[in-house]
Design a protein around this motif. Structure first.
Motif, mmCIF file in Angstrom:
data_model
loop_
_atom_site.group_PDB
_atom_site.id
_atom_site.type_symbol
_atom_site.label_atom_id
_atom_site.label_comp_id
_atom_site.label_asym_id
_atom_site.label_seq_id
_atom_site.Cartn_x
_atom_site.Cartn_y
_atom_site.Cartn_z
ATOM 1 N N LEU A 197 12.198 -3.522 -3.460
ATOM 2 C CA LEU A 197 11.256 -3.000 -4.205
ATOM 3 C C LEU A 197 11.048 -3.682 -5.769
ATOM 4 O O LEU A 197 10.192 -3.850 -6.257
ATOM 5 C CB LEU A 197 11.052 -1.504 -4.169
ATOM 6 N N ALA A 198 12.330 -3.451 -6.415
ATOM 7 C CA ALA A 198 12.434 -3.944 -7.717
ATOM 8 C C ALA A 198 11.870 -5.413 -7.931
ATOM 9 O O ALA A 198 11.215 -5.795 -8.751
ATOM 10 C CB ALA A 198 13.749 -3.907 -8.347
ATOM 11 N N LEU A 215 10.047 -7.164 -5.833
ATOM 12 C CA LEU A 215 8.556 -7.146 -5.589
ATOM 13 C C LEU A 215 7.885 -6.922 -6.692
ATOM 14 O O LEU A 215 7.100 -7.695 -7.107
ATOM 15 C CB LEU A 215 8.238 -6.463 -4.460
ATOM 16 N N TYR A 216 8.113 -5.717 -7.552
ATOM 17 C CA TYR A 216 7.559 -5.433 -8.751
ATOM 18 C C TYR A 216 7.702 -6.445 -9.714
ATOM 19 O O TYR A 216 6.685 -6.810 -10.319
ATOM 20 C CB TYR A 216 8.392 -4.007 -9.277
#
Lengths: 261, 424, 468
Positions: free
Chosen positions: B226-227, B229-230
């Motif tokens: 997730l990190a 992707l962000y």
């Protein structure tokens, strides 16, 4: 196979006979035979991808650095086969210098750039000798007056045109017999280009010079003999003025008049 | 513009390339070339040689750790002073029934009968093997059975010609009677830590590693992806994003022991999570592994060409749909490769786990993530500190198991990379 | 009712919410498209049914889970409070320490951690404990389920054609992404804060000046109460760390790593390279505990024998040389891959230029490629040093504990990481300067590695830019 023009010149320094170059499976040069004249500037012209640069690199065996490259046929320097086992590639490249498309000075000082060749080949017997070589090479390259006060500066700090003249000076410093120039002006502005062209004029006669160019005006300006390459073959070779005014081959004419390329 | 006409120069004499001096010089240059090349090859050979030396010495010491020396013993169960009904062993109270017997004295007595004064060469824990044999097959209670019981560590070393003179003499004696032989030490794979080298196994530490890695994976993989992707897809260019990036890059280079200190100060002393537990170990290693996954993930996401995003956006997908439908699936093999490599690193990590107390003596495998546990590398560290010579081969054997696992994980990563690597 | 079953129940409810909200949205969609004129084919539902499903599921799961998390933290205090109001607690001692011990024993029994408590007073509290726990966990579960239902109902009523479920769901997704990225900052802050906090406590016992510049390290004597003024001079540790990690290891790793990279990039045929490079990478993948064991068991005794043969005094079987040597080998692939990258990013034109002058390959490498790649190589070496000085297991297992200031590689030295492990293993009393010293050492290590990394990355980055 094309019926090529007479490859012979009156006073050949290098001559190639039936040269083929392969990159792996692909054939890049087909059956090229040509002489490089001692006293003249020879221009290789042709559309991009025609093999002119590839052929140029066979003349000082720079193709050896490409693992998949293979050369057949015969190329001689003063009658000596440069691909024979007796020919030493290090000496060959000292005798046949090269200037590249993009100026590639080493990340060293201007002085060390010029002194690099004489040092590795042991051409200077003393520091004074080396200084002398550096000065004369820079003078011949037409760069001395611009850099004489900052020989310690990095070669990469010079402008593009100065860098290219530095590279020519670097090649001259080992006193080569032939200088190969691979589109030496393609990365330069017109003023710098003019300087290089004048330099080529000045060097003519002292060194056999081969210049690859995609600029036909340049070929016409600097060379005495011109070879036209197309699709890996040598289409036509002759005196520059004749090639440009009265080409014998239709393809040459089409190219020179800008029909393709 | 002045023409760069060269000023007249004194001409240098043309270089005599064929001259003797120049030929000599060239020869010297070529031999320098050969020397340099040989030097490069030597460097590689030395590095590879060191690796080979390490692996061979581990294999040499460690393979013996998977075997043990056994002594064949006749035990006459019907006449033995034990009261045990085979039927009770098949009932639910089997363990209680087994516990009621003094196996140790039974074994000692049988050893006296079989071996006489050589009974001292039986492992102190041999009675466990007798008990387990009975548990496994209660029918032996009705007959005279021959059981293969583990020999003591000293005799085991003697069998490998590495023991004391006394033990080697005893081994020679026993060998003549044909009572001793070597067998695969299955209990090394199924038992846990212990004090007797003939008895220890890696299952406890291995299970601890599994639990710890599970916690690590469950935390670091989603957070890392997730990190990544962000940062790669959405993050605005501002100071916060810069801070996140700097943090991640620095965390990836922080010495692992610092994470141990963090775990000790925060998880144990502030949050009062259970000491020595796989939960805390997993948390600590997750913080260490996350930056690795973020960096690998970002590279994989970066490799997805923008044209894919443009195509998806062009047909009206929202930014979130673009990422979850197109970018993430294409980047997943790369992310998986990075994750496996990060997990392999975490699996081999020791220092931070020492800080949070995972160096406890764990004689039974942990039941859950909050039970005290140890992990394979820490077990290796603990055994390496043991004075008893029998632990040397056990340590090396545990190292072989650990290396085999790491090799497996890295092979999977390389396989994934080669199979799914896409050139755009 | 235990946490796992409530957890599962809430997730199940979330699934039901997802399915039913999605079904409702689909019904709406088909109804609107049937009702609308055929020419007007534009879908009347703003968001896809799936997004309505996710929206509802989030409303079911998120508030309930949030409550559960808060409750799990609040509950123990509530339970204890209730137990203390039980008549059985009246006999408890007032002294907070023994009172706490009895309570925790009772809690342990109540939660099934132990069969029976040693203290009879604790045994008396077990039943009240169990009752309180049952009460509060049941209450918590009911509130959580109510929250789940309420959330679900609210979300369900909002399933309308024009409701922008997708935007809402996507906002939650973005929030999750941002939170995940912030973990990195939180971790960094956590490291800095915990190291700083404990170090400050350490420096309330020991003068920072004495710590950083003192040359006598003997925390054991400090722990025995001989005064901690001069026992925490960390200079011998810093020296040992530098001696092993930055000197001996680099003497091994730099030539071997650099020459390996040169050979691999300039000489090796592609096939050989395909084999040799992974072999070097395997060196990097071997766990440090294995290197440590190898150093302690195989290399160190050989080193000592060698030193004895040379007639060197103080030869220790825990020599700096053994640890540094093995650490150097561990670092080889690191140096080699950094050098490999740096050499590979020197433009081909540079190499061609030199070869075209008639230079041999080795002349080209030594005089053009390596000097040109030097900043990148230096950056790589700095990173390697930072890794070496933070390395723990090799030095813990192979280097000694004696804090010597010596130049003799065959003698024993100790390092920062060795001492951290040494100070923090075993039972810790958290306020003693001995254990706090580990955090001060950790702080120094953290700061130094951080600086090395920042400098190295800056050097490498500037170097990359020079050739782009």
């Amino acid at each position: 196979m094309t019926d090529i023009s007479n490859p012979k010149t009156p006073n050949p320094k290098m001559s190639a006979r039936n040269v083929n170059v392969y990159y792996g499976e692909k054939q890049a040069i087909q059956n090229v035979s040509i002489d490089v004249d001692t006293d003249n500037v020879t221009a290789f012209i042709g559309p991009s991808g025609c093999g002119k640069s590839t052929f140029l690199r066979t003349l000082n065996r720079m193709n050896d650095t490409v693992a998949s490259a293979r050369v057949t046929g015969e190329i001689t320097l003063d009658g000596e086969d440069i691909y024979s086992s007796g020919m030493d590639v290090v000496q060959l490249r000292a005798r046949v210098g090269m200037v590249f498309q993009k100026p590639n000075p080493f990340p060293k000082s201007i002085y060390d750039n010029i002194a690099y060749g004489p040092r590795i080949h042991g051409l200077a017997s003393s520091k004074a000798d080396l200084d002398q070589i550096v000065e004369s090479s820079l003078r011949r390259a037409g760069l001395w007056d611009e850099v004489k006060d900052r020989l310690k500066d990095s070669g990469t700090a010079l402008s593009g045109g100065q860098q290219q003249r530095l590279c020519i000076g670097r090649a001259i410093a080992v006193e080569p017999e032939v200088i190969l120039m691979d589109e030496p002006c393609s990365a330069l502005d017109p003023i710098a280009t003019a300087k290089i062209e004048e330099l080529i004029h000045a060097l003519r006669g002292r060194y056999a010079i081969v210049i690859v160019t995609h600029n036909m005006q340049q070929a016409a300006r600097v060379s005495q003999r011109t070879a036209f390459f197309h699709l890996g073959t040598l289409v036509e070779y002759g005196v520059t003025s004749e090639i440009f005014t009265n080409p014998r081959e239709l393809r040459t004419k089409d190219y020179i008049t800008g029909r393709y390329g | 513009m002045t023409a760069p006409v060269p000023s007249p120069q004194p001409d240098r004499a043309p270089t005599d390339w064929k001259g003797a001096a120049m030929q000599k010089r060239i020869a010297a240059r070529y031999s320098a070339e050969r020397r340099f090349r040989t030097l490069g090859l030597t460097a590689i050979v030395m590095s590879a040689g060191f690796l080979a030396y390490l692996l061979i010495s581990m294999l040499h010491d460690g393979l013996a750790g998977f075997t043990r020396t056994e002594i064949a013993m006749r035990i006459d169960f019907p006449t033995a002073p034990i009261v045990l009904d085979p039927a009770s062993l098949r009932s639910a109270n089997a363990d209680a029934a087994l516990a009621s017997v003094n196996w140790q004295s039974l074994t000692d007595q049988a050893a006296q009968e079989n071996l006489g004064k050589d009974s001292i060469w039986l492992a102190p824990s041999a009675w466990v093997a007798v008990r387990d044999a009975v548990k496994h097959d209660p029918s032996v209670l009705q007959k005279v059975a021959t059981l293969n019981l583990p020999a003591s560590a000293e005799l085991d070393l003697a069998a490998k010609s590495d023991g004391s003179d006394e033990a080697e003499a005893a081994y020679a004696r026993l060998d003549k009677t044909g009572l001793v032989h070597r067998a695969v030490n299955w209990s090394f794979l199924t038992a846990s830590d212990g004090t007797d080298p003939t008895q220890v196994g890696i299952w406890g530490a291995f299970k601890g590693s599994l639990l710890t890695m599970t916690v690590t994976l469950l935390l670091s993989f989603p957070i890392g992806v997730l990190a990544a992707l962000y940062l790669e897809e959405y993050a605005p260019r501002n100071r916060w994003t810069d801070m996140i990036e700097v943090s991640i890059n620095n965390l990836a280079a922080v010495p692992s022991i610092i994470f141990g200190l963090l775990g000790l100060a925060v998880f144990l002393n502030t949050l009062h999570l259970p000491r020595s537990a796989a939960l805390v170990g997993g948390l600590t290693l997750a913080l260490m592994t996350m930056p690795v996954i973020v960096i690998a993930g970002r590279n994989a996401i970066k490799a997805v060409p923008p044209s894919i995003r443009d195509a998806a956006l062009g047909i009206g997908a929202s930014p979130v749909q673009v990422v979850f439908h197109h970018v993430l699936p294409l980047a997943l093999p790369g992310i998986m490769t990075g994750t496996i490599i990060g997990m392999a690193r975490a699996l081999g990590e020791t220092a931070p786990l020492l800080m949070i107390g995972m160096r406890a003596f764990i004689a039974s495998p942990p039941g859950g993530i909050t039970d005290p546990a140890t992990v394979l590398p820490v077990q290796i560290f603990l055994w390496s500190d043991e004075v008893s010579k029998g632990f040397v081969e056990k340590t090396s054997a545990a190292i072989i198991v650990l290396l085999a696992f790491l090799l497996g994980m890295n092979s999977i990563a390389i396989y994934l990379r080669n199979k799914f690597e896409r050139r755009w | 009712m235990n946490a796992v079953s409530i957890f599962t129940l809430i997730l199940g409810l979330g699934l039901i919410a997802w399915l039913s909200a999605r079904a409702k949205a689909m019904r709406l969609a088909s109804a609107s498209s049937e009702a609308g004129p055929a020419a007007h084919r534009r879908p009347l539902l703003h968001s896809l049914p799936g997004f309505h499903g996710w929206y509802a599921a989030l409303w079911v799961v998120a508030p309930a889970m949030l409550f559960m998390a808060v409750w799990a933290n609040v509950m123990p205090a509530l339970v204890t409070d209730r137990v203390l109001h039980d008549p059985a607690a009246a006999t408890l001692p007032l002294d907070p320490m023994s009172r706490g011990a009895i309570l925790s024993e009772a809690r342990n029994v109540a939660q099934g951690g132990a069969q029976v408590a040693f203290d009879p007073r604790a045994n008396a509290l077990v039943e009240p404990y169990r009752a309180a726990q049952r009460l509060y966990s049941l209450g918590g579960a009911i509130v959580a389920l109510m929250l789940a239902f309420a959330g679900g109902a609210y979300a369900f009523t909002r399933v309308r054609p024009d409701f922008r479920a997708r935007n809402k769901v996507e906002r939650v997704v973005m929030g999750a992404l941002l939170t995940a990225s912030l973990i990195a900052i939180i971790t960094t802050v956590g490291i800095v804060a915990s190291l700083l906090w404990e170090s400050l406590r350490f420096f309330s016992f020991v003068n920072p000046f004495d710590f950083l510049f003192g040359t006598k390290w003997s925390p054991q004597s400090a722990a025995l109460g001989y005064g901690s003024d001069n026992a925490f001079g960390a200079v011998p540790l810093f020296w040992g760390t530098i001696f092993i990690g930055a000197i001996i290891a680099m003497v091994v790793a730099i030539p071997l790593g650099l020459m390996s990279a040169v050979y691999l990039t300039q000489y090796a045929k592609p096939r050989a390279r395909a084999w040799l490079k992974p072999i070097l990478e395997v060196l990097a993948g071997v766990p440090t505990v294995v290197y440590g064991y190898f150093a302690a068991l195989t290399i160190a005794p050989n080193m000592r024998d060698f030193a004895v043969m040379l007639g060197i005094p103080n030869a220790s079987s825990e020599s700096a040389l053994a640890a540094g040597l093995v650490m150097g080998v561990m670092i080889i692939p690191f140096v080699s891959s950094m050098a490999d990258d740096s050499i590979a990013s020197v433009p081909q034109a540079m190499r061609d230029g030199s070869l075209a002058m008639g230079a041999t390959t080795s002349e080209t490498i030594r005089q053009v490629l390596v000097p040109a790649a030097l900043p990148g190589v230096v950056g790589g070496v700095l990173l390697a040093v930072s890794r070496a000085i933070g390395e723990t297991m090799i030095v813990v297992m192979a280097a000694g504990l004696a804090a010597n200031l010596t130049l003799n590689p065959f003698a024993s030295v100790t390092t920062v990481t060795t001492q951290i492990v040494q100070l923090l293993t075993g039972d810790q009393e958290f306020d003693s300067p001995k254990t706090l010293a580990a955090f001060a050492l950790g702080l120094v290590l953290f700061v130094v590695t951080l600086l090395l990394n920042i400098v190295a990355l800056r050097v490498v980055k500037r170097y990359r830019e020079a050739y782009e």
